[in-house]
Design a protein around this motif. Structure first.
Motif, PDB file in Angstrom:
ATOM      1  N   TYR A 167       0.897  -1.813  -0.220  1.00  0.00           N
ATOM      2  CA  TYR A 167      -0.220   0.123  -0.451  1.00  0.00           C
ATOM      3  C   TYR A 167       1.041   1.119  -0.348  1.00  0.00           C
ATOM      4  N   TRP A 168       1.646   1.355   0.968  1.00  0.00           N
ATOM      5  CA  TRP A 168       2.262   1.957   0.774  1.00  0.00           C
ATOM      6  C   TRP A 168       3.152   2.697  -0.667  1.00  0.00           C
ATOM      7  N   SER A 169       3.621   1.485  -1.121  1.00  0.00           N
ATOM      8  CA  SER A 169       4.116   1.369  -2.166  1.00  0.00           C
ATOM      9  C   SER A 169       2.962   2.169  -3.546  1.00  0.00           C
ATOM     10  N   VAL A 170       2.396   2.113  -3.807  1.00  0.00           N
ATOM     11  CA  VAL A 170       1.533   2.438  -4.812  1.00  0.00           C
ATOM     12  C   VAL A 170       1.210   3.683  -4.476  1.00  0.00           C
ATOM     13  N   GLY A 171       1.187   4.062  -2.882  1.00  0.00           N
ATOM     14  CA  GLY A 171       0.227   5.627  -2.683  1.00  0.00           C
ATOM     15  C   GLY A 171       2.148   6.154  -2.992  1.00  0.00           C
ATOM     16  N   GLU A 172       3.171   5.645  -2.802  1.00  0.00           N
ATOM     17  CA  GLU A 172       4.049   7.076  -4.018  1.00  0.00           C
ATOM     18  C   GLU A 172       4.543   6.603  -4.236  1.00  0.00           C
ATOM     19  N   ILE A 178       1.598   9.098  -6.269  1.00  0.00           N
ATOM     20  CA  ILE A 178       2.501  10.694  -5.712  1.00  0.00           C
ATOM     21  C   ILE A 178       3.132  11.253  -6.229  1.00  0.00           C
ATOM     22  N   LEU A 179       4.102  10.394  -7.245  1.00  0.00           N
ATOM     23  CA  LEU A 179       5.348  10.514  -7.796  1.00  0.00           C
ATOM     24  C   LEU A 179       4.947  11.098  -8.887  1.00  0.00           C
ATOM     25  N   PHE A 180       3.630  10.164  -9.731  1.00  0.00           N
ATOM     26  CA  PHE A 180       3.015  10.600 -10.739  1.00  0.00           C
ATOM     27  C   PHE A 180       2.798  12.396 -10.540  1.00  0.00           C
TER      28      PHE A 180
END
Length: 162
Positions: free
Chosen positions: A126-131, A134-136
Motif C-alpha cells: 500500500y505504501w508503494s502504491v501511494g508513493e 504521489i510521484l505521478f
C-alpha cells in the motif's frame, strides 16, 4: 496459544460434564492446563473473543487423552534393571518426545512470524502504491509548470492595429 490477531489474547474456560468450571482465564496469550479427569463424560472448552470483536484470531490448542502407554511391555512391573538396549529405547523415546514439543513450538512461531510478514508485506505494498501515485502527480505538475514557463502569452487580437 493465540497465533494471530489483535493483542494475541483470548478468554478460555473448561467445564466438566456436570457444568462445573475447572479452568477459566481471561486475556491470555498462551497457557498450559494439566487436569486429571474425575468424572466420565463430555468436557466442554470455549475460546471467547467477545472483548475484541473487530480482530479475528487464530488459536492453537492441543490436548492429550489418557496416559501414554509404556514403551516396553510390563515395564511398570519389572523388578530387574533394564538391559542396555531397553534403556537406550527409553532414552530415544524421551528425546523424540522433546523433539515433538520443539517442533510444535517452532511451528507456532513460524505461523506467528508468517502472519506478521504477510501483514508487513501488505502495508509495504500500500505504501508503494501511494508513493507511486504521489510521484505521478508531482511529475505531471512539474511538466505543466515547466510548460507554462516556455509558452508565449499573446495579447488578444481584438484591438486596432497600425
Amino acid at each position: 496459544q493465540v497465533i494471530t490477531g489483535g493483542h494475541y489474547d483470548v478468554d478460555c474456560f473448561v467445564e466438566d460434564p456436570n457444568g462445573r468450571t475447572i479452568y477459566k482465564e481471561t486475556k491470555k496469550q498462551y497457557d498450559s492446563f494439566p487436569h486429571r479427569t474425575e468424572v466420565q463424560g463430555v468436557y466442554t472448552f470455549c475460546f471467547s473473543n467477545e472483548f475484541s470483536t473487530f480482530s479475528h484470531k487464530t488459536v492453537y490448542f492441543d490436548f492429550q487423552v489418557g496416559d501414554e502407554p509404556p514403551i516396553l511391555p510390563d515395564m511398570s512391573n519389572r523388578v530387574t534393571a533394564l538391559t542396555q538396549m531397553e534403556s537406550a529405547c527409553v532414552t530415544i523415546h524421551e528425546a523424540l518426545n522433546t523433539v515433538i514439543d520443539s517442533q510444535t513450538h517452532y511451528r507456532l512461531r513460524e505461523a506467528q512470524d508468517r502472519s506478521r510478514a504477510e501483514d508487513l508485506n501488505g502495508r509495504v505494498s500500500y505504501w508503494s502504491v501511494g508513493e507511486t501515485l504521489i510521484l505521478f502527480v508531482v511529475s505531471i505538475g512539474q511538466v505543466v509548470l515547466l510548460k507554462s514557463f516556455f509558452t508565449e502569452k499573446r495579447p488578444g487580437s481584438g484591438g486596432a492595429s497600425t
